[in-house]
Design an enzyme around this catalytic site. Sequence first.
Site, short mmCIF file in Angstrom:
data_model
loop_
_atom_site.label_atom_id
_atom_site.label_comp_id
_atom_site.label_asym_id
_atom_site.label_seq_id
_atom_site.Cartn_x
_atom_site.Cartn_y
_atom_site.Cartn_z
N GLU A 137 -19.29 -1.00 -107.05
CA GLU A 137 -18.06 -1.40 -107.72
C GLU A 137 -18.22 -1.40 -109.24
OE1 GLU A 137 -18.43 -4.11 -104.01
OE2 GLU A 137 -19.74 -2.90 -105.28
N CYS A 189 -19.99 -8.85 -107.27
CA CYS A 189 -18.98 -7.82 -107.52
C CYS A 189 -17.57 -8.39 -107.40
CB CYS A 189 -19.17 -6.65 -106.56
SG CYS A 189 -20.66 -5.69 -106.92
N ARG A 248 -38.95 10.93 -93.87
CA ARG A 248 -39.85 9.88 -94.34
C ARG A 248 -39.37 9.27 -95.65
NH1 ARG A 248 -45.92 12.48 -93.20
NH2 ARG A 248 -45.79 12.43 -90.91
N THR A 287 -54.00 8.24 -83.14
CA THR A 287 -53.43 9.27 -84.02
C THR A 287 -54.23 9.38 -85.30
OG1 THR A 287 -51.20 8.97 -83.13
CG2 THR A 287 -51.36 9.94 -85.33
N LEU A 294 -49.41 10.42 -93.77
CA LEU A 294 -48.16 9.68 -93.53
C LEU A 294 -47.32 9.51 -94.79
CD1 LEU A 294 -49.46 6.90 -91.07
CD2 LEU A 294 -48.54 9.15 -90.52
N ILE A 314 -45.63 5.29 -78.68
CA ILE A 314 -44.21 5.62 -78.52
C ILE A 314 -43.69 5.12 -77.17
CG2 ILE A 314 -42.55 7.51 -78.27
CD1 ILE A 314 -44.25 9.10 -80.28
#
EC number: 3.5.4.26
Length: 349
Positions: free
Chosen positions: A53, A87, A192, A204, A212, A297
């Site tokens: 704004e 705002c 990312r 991993t 990463l 996962i």
Amino acid sequence: MNIHEKYIKRCIELAQNGLGNTYPNPMVGSVIVYENQIIGEGWHKKAGEPHAEVNAVRSVKDKSLLKKATIYVSLEPCSHFGKTPPCCDLIIANEIPNVVVGTVDPNEKVAGKGILKLIEAGANVTVGVLENECNELNKRFFTFHQKKRPYIILKWAESQDGFLSPEKVIDQDRKPIWITNQYSRQLVHKWRTEEQAILVGTQTVADDNPKLNARDWSGNDPVRVIIDRNNRIDKNSFVLDDSVKTIIFSNGNLKSSTENTTFEAIDFNQNIIPQILDVLYQNQIQSIIIEGGRQTIQSFIDENFWDEARIFIGKTSFQSGTKAPIISRKNIIKTNISSDELIQFRNYD
């Protein structure tokens, strides 16, 4: 599309320019209209800098028109003092008579207070224009405030025959075996920069020694989040180079934290995912990409802690190896990234 929807749609377009740069604030766009002409517009570019704004009002050349104009904003104007003034006060001070709001701010510091303040000051306020679209724009911000956890994106690449990786080769170098093409890998680096954090498990790091970071795209590197139950990660691993903020979860045998690397103890005899998400919430992390490996996962899938999944399918076949995670696929969007197929779906309506 009515006139209000037309300008809120423009607010959303503007707000999207801030993706990856506004955390912990939401993405917000604002448009100021006089006699069906846009006379000012702006978006929130970075946390600590002026809100949408403010930028919209500043862009208006003839400030006298503000007293006869309508200000559109994709998210309820703030009513509290943070790093910048409210705002609402700016709108009231400039005597803008009409305010159109896309959706209400879920942050308990605002949550309708901004709208109420504007109404009490005599403004004509309209709320709930393209509300679903405005909520989707700030899905990370809304998830963080409503569910008290980050927005969770699962991401992996699998071979044509459904494997994450082939059978291990003895004395193989610690580096990834690529399934996808260079364009897909660049897209992942773009993602990312858009999310606040990225998470992998011990295996991993042991297998691939990943950095990463977002080296193939311009933008912010995500916070690195590592699950390392028994402190198995080699001290020469990239994730321990202290170059980027890193949070490592392990059992009670904690190493000493450094400038950018923090070690957090969690109870591995209990469900670790809620514990991890709680720490991330306390660290104000609104979104995270879960990149692997399979066990990590799959644990998020099994516990139903995920909001989106993004799966690349490459042209490679392995015949054997580590199987890809199993997930219920719904709300599917399919895209081709050159020779790769990208399947995206989400865990909400």
